[in-house]
Enzyme design. Sequence first.
Site, PDB file in Angstrom:
ATOM      1  N   CYS A  69      -4.832  -1.385  11.564  1.00 30.98           N
ATOM      2  CA  CYS A  69      -4.228  -1.843  10.267  1.00 30.98           C
ATOM      3  C   CYS A  69      -5.360  -2.076   9.404  1.00 30.98           C
ATOM      4  O   CYS A  69      -5.049  -2.577   8.123  1.00 30.98           O
ATOM      5  CB  CYS A  69      -3.567  -3.232  10.680  1.00 30.98           C
ATOM      6  SG  CYS A  69      -4.489  -4.638  11.216  1.00 30.98           S
ATOM      7  N   GLU A 102      -2.314   2.124   7.199  1.00 30.21           N
ATOM      8  CA  GLU A 102      -2.206   1.826   8.715  1.00 30.21           C
ATOM      9  C   GLU A 102      -2.215   3.345   9.189  1.00 30.21           C
ATOM     10  O   GLU A 102      -1.793   4.322   8.812  1.00 30.21           O
ATOM     11  CB  GLU A 102      -0.886   1.351   9.140  1.00 30.21           C
ATOM     12  CG  GLU A 102      -0.859   0.861  10.813  1.00 30.21           C
ATOM     13  CD  GLU A 102      -0.667  -0.607  10.943  1.00 30.21           C
ATOM     14  OE1 GLU A 102      -0.480  -0.832  11.861  1.00 30.21           O
ATOM     15  OE2 GLU A 102      -0.628  -1.190  10.049  1.00 30.21           O
TER      16      GLU A 102
END
Length: 366
Positions: A324, A358
């Site tokens: 992330c 991401e």
Amino acid sequence: MTPEHLPTEQYEAQLAEKVVRLQSMMAPFSDLVPEVFRSPVSHYRMRAEFRIWHDGDDLYHIIFDQQTKSRIRVDSFPAASELINQLMTAMIAGVRNNPILRHKLFQIDYLTTLRNQAVVSLLYHKKLDDEWRQQAEALRDALRAQNLNVHLIGRATKTKIALDQDYIDERLPIAGKEMIYRQVENSFTQPNAAMNIQMLEWALDVTKGSKGDLLELYCGNGNFSLALARNFDRVLATEIAKPSVAAAQYNIAANHIDNVQIIRMAAEEFTQAMNGVREFNRLQGIDLKSYQCETIFVDPPRSGLDSETEKMVQAYPRILYISCNPETLCKNLETLSQTHKVERLALFDQFPYTHHMECGVLLTAK
């Protein structure tokens, strides 16, 4: 972008910018063109949290501008699911003229599913009593009379009152199979359900034909572990948060999966156990040496992998890494690329119209 307006006409341009940025960041480690997975352009967030601002007789949802810290009134939020938008209106209408429910209410959290279930948590700076419960039950019943499938929770310091339940069960179609995931309020869940489906299907694709077992660190409610179980003989997964472990155990049973073992411990502790540095009572009855883990899956927090875990994952022939935060991924790759090469690279547009990216990489031993 403002909270009440998404620049949907700019979706393609902002996604293209992310692709260029990720390729540039990954250039020292790979010349692969990322596989790109698009988000819905609106109503993609299945959860949202808002502070509540009291303004005389009125009250409304607000968020704070990240740069200026000024508050912004939010009456609709097109990034969030349509159900969250319906609930935002209904909750304010239900609370505004109710002194017991509005007094010292400072935050409302929303969690929804693709099948229009919701948990709504009301957070207070006061003690919650039976009178609060009665009024909250009346509000819940009024919401359900509007065909809103909702569960209400009250929270205050050291207090949690769940009127019915504190979870919802999400059902996701993953590569031809429906998966059930229990999601507990105030625990981590993937915010963008459509993107989660694509991440899980990508992870399944890159691990097709896998040999041996899978080890997963930071497994949460079993989101990846359970979906990937069909590609491996066995799955061994770690998680530290008790509610997430309980949800993962429920999800194992609900999906009739018999080859996944969840251990409640931190990744750092598990590293010590695997290296024989120390023994843990929690591992009694689990023979770590019986696992033949050819693949390790990591989905670490924004800070990335610590140096000890970096060393540990290098011992595995294949590393599947969902990140992330590509900056910490690249920092980890400075070490991991000494022993492994990037075979697959994906960009998941989890949060459109933001700087956030991401991504996923599959690494194989050189």
